[in-house]
Design an enzyme around this catalytic site. Structure first.
Site, PDB file in Angstrom:
ATOM      1  N   ASN A  34       0.890  -1.163   0.000  1.00 30.29           N
ATOM      2  CA  ASN A  34       0.000   0.000   0.000  1.00 30.29           C
ATOM      3  C   ASN A  34       0.924   1.207   0.000  1.00 30.29           C
ATOM      4  OD1 ASN A  34      -1.739   2.096   0.408  1.00 30.29           O
ATOM      5  ND2 ASN A  34      -2.258   1.544   2.528  1.00 30.29           N
ATOM      6  N   LYS A  83       0.317   4.310  -0.341  1.00 26.59           N
ATOM      7  CA  LYS A  83      -0.198   5.566   0.246  1.00 26.59           C
ATOM      8  C   LYS A  83       0.115   6.737  -0.698  1.00 26.59           C
ATOM      9  CE  LYS A  83       0.229   3.323   4.667  1.00 26.59           C
ATOM     10  NZ  LYS A  83       0.381   3.409   6.097  1.00 26.59           N
ATOM     11  N   HIS A 101      -9.283   2.094   4.979  1.00 23.62           N
ATOM     12  CA  HIS A 101      -7.994   2.175   5.672  1.00 23.62           C
ATOM     13  C   HIS A 101      -8.109   3.148   6.844  1.00 23.62           C
ATOM     14  CE1 HIS A 101      -3.778   2.967   6.471  1.00 23.62           C
ATOM     15  NE2 HIS A 101      -3.524   1.817   5.857  1.00 23.62           N
ATOM     16  N   GLU A 149      -6.239   5.412   7.810  1.00 26.19           N
ATOM     17  CA  GLU A 149      -5.920   6.802   7.458  1.00 26.19           C
ATOM     18  C   GLU A 149      -7.108   7.472   6.774  1.00 26.19           C
ATOM     19  OE1 GLU A 149      -2.302   5.807   5.413  1.00 26.19           O
ATOM     20  OE2 GLU A 149      -1.420   5.254   7.337  1.00 26.19           O
ATOM     21  N   GLY A 201       3.226   2.324  10.595  1.00 27.08           N
ATOM     22  CA  GLY A 201       4.264   3.333  10.400  1.00 27.08           C
ATOM     23  C   GLY A 201       5.044   3.679  11.660  1.00 27.08           C
ATOM     24  N   SER A 232       3.738  -2.132  10.184  1.00 28.03           N
ATOM     25  CA  SER A 232       5.188  -2.303  10.350  1.00 28.03           C
ATOM     26  C   SER A 232       5.688  -3.700   9.962  1.00 28.03           C
ATOM     27  CB  SER A 232       5.620  -1.942  11.770  1.00 28.03           C
ATOM     28  OG  SER A 232       5.360  -0.569  12.028  1.00 28.03           O
TER      29      SER A 232
HETATM   30  P1  13P Z   1       3.394   0.374   7.440  1.00 28.99           P
HETATM   31  O1  13P Z   1       3.765  -0.970   6.849  1.00 28.99           O
HETATM   32  O2  13P Z   1       4.204   1.498   6.895  1.00 28.99           O
HETATM   33  O3  13P Z   1       3.345   0.307   8.935  1.00 28.99           O
HETATM   34  O4  13P Z   1       1.890   0.683   6.954  1.00 28.99           O
HETATM   35  C1  13P Z   1       0.925  -0.305   7.107  1.00 28.99           C
HETATM   36  C2  13P Z   1      -0.294   0.089   6.374  1.00 28.99           C
HETATM   37  O5  13P Z   1      -0.973   1.035   6.739  1.00 28.99           O
HETATM   38  C3  13P Z   1      -0.653  -0.685   5.188  1.00 28.99           C
HETATM   39  O6  13P Z   1      -1.934  -0.381   4.737  1.00 28.99           O
END
Ligand code: 13P
Length: 251
Positions: A9, A11, A95, A97, A173, A213
């Site tokens: 992903n 982002k 998601h 976010e 993250g 992560s």
């Molecule tokens: P990270 O792998 O950067 O922690 O992000 C996870 C995520 O939100 C995948 O959709």
């Protein structure tokens, strides 16, 4: 048997040029994962070029969001059909976010899922608790709420096109991965809920990814959990060599 699904992903990372360069470098590195499905969710601007570059490879391309209407006066939005036309075969919905910054709710997620399925897209539905919710002992209730209401009104046939991604918000993250045991506990709870809602056969065949992560160093132990069927990966999916290590986690 559930086929593991490792999906990036991206982002809001990568220009069109960067995305195409990634595919050109990654396609050889991620070839030969017959037993693992591989995907990348990417920014809308890069999707068409990315899908063209990924033709003939084993990399599926998907959107990170969509609207529920086919078209209309919705400035800034993209319809499921537009994702399909750009070459996408799936879309990530709900998601954390999107929920945290852009007002996504279970209700909008549910509408988007139905529209995406109607356009022929597969869906990754994200769920997961914040740190405060975990500390308050609400993890199971929050995940139940996201999954139950996100999937409301779907039938067993539609469920076959769905992947659930369990992504604890505190692990996204932050470098703080859920322990394999924490992931397994949440995933088993999701599968039990799915069995209650859709029956055991459907629950046994749906894939549940873990996200938060995930890196080459920890992917193997997470994937070893019986109810973990894949990973949804942000940061560690942005470099071809790291992404390739994730999809080859079993080797
Ligand atoms: P990270 O792998 O950067 O922690 O992000 C996870 C995520 O939100 C995948 O959709």
């Amino acid at each position: 048997m559930r086929k593991p699904f490792i999906c990036g992903n991206w982002k809001m990372y990568k220009t069109v040029a960067e995305a195409v360069a990634f595919i050109n470098e990654a396609k050889g590195l991620v070839a030969g994962t017959g037993d693992v499905e591989v995907g990348i969710g990417a920014p809308a601007t890069a999707l068409k070029s990315l899908a063209d570059a990924a033709k003939g490879t084993n990399i599926r391309i998907g959107g990170e969001n969509c609207h529920w209407e086919k078209e209309g006066a919705f400035t800034g939005e993209i319809s499921p059909g537009m994702l399909v036309e750009a070459g996408c075969s799936f879309v990530i919905i709900g998601h954390s976010e999107r929920r945290q910054y852009f007002g996504e709710t279970n209700e909008t997620a549910s509408k988007k899922i139905k529209a995406a399925l109607a356009s022929g897209l597969d869906v990754i539905l994200c769920c997961g608790e914040t740190l405060a919710e975990r500390e308050a002992g609400k993890t199971a209730a929050v995940v139940d709420d996201h999954v139950r209401n996100g999937l409301a009104g779907l039938d067993v046939r539609q469920l076959q096109k769905i992947v659930i991604a369990y992504e604890p918000v505190w692990a996204i993250g932050t470098g703080k991965t859920a322990t394999p045991a924490q992931a397994q506990e949440a995933h088993a709870g999701i599968r039990k809920l799915l069995a209650d809602l859709f029956g055991k056969n459907a629950a046994d065949s749906i894939r549940i990814q873990y996200g938060g992560s995930v890196k080459p160093e920890n992917v193997k132990e997470i994937m070893a959990q019986p109810d973990v069927d894949g990973a949804l990966v942000g940061g560690a999916s942005l470099k071809p060599d790291s992404f390739a290590k994730l999809v080859h986690y079993g080797k």
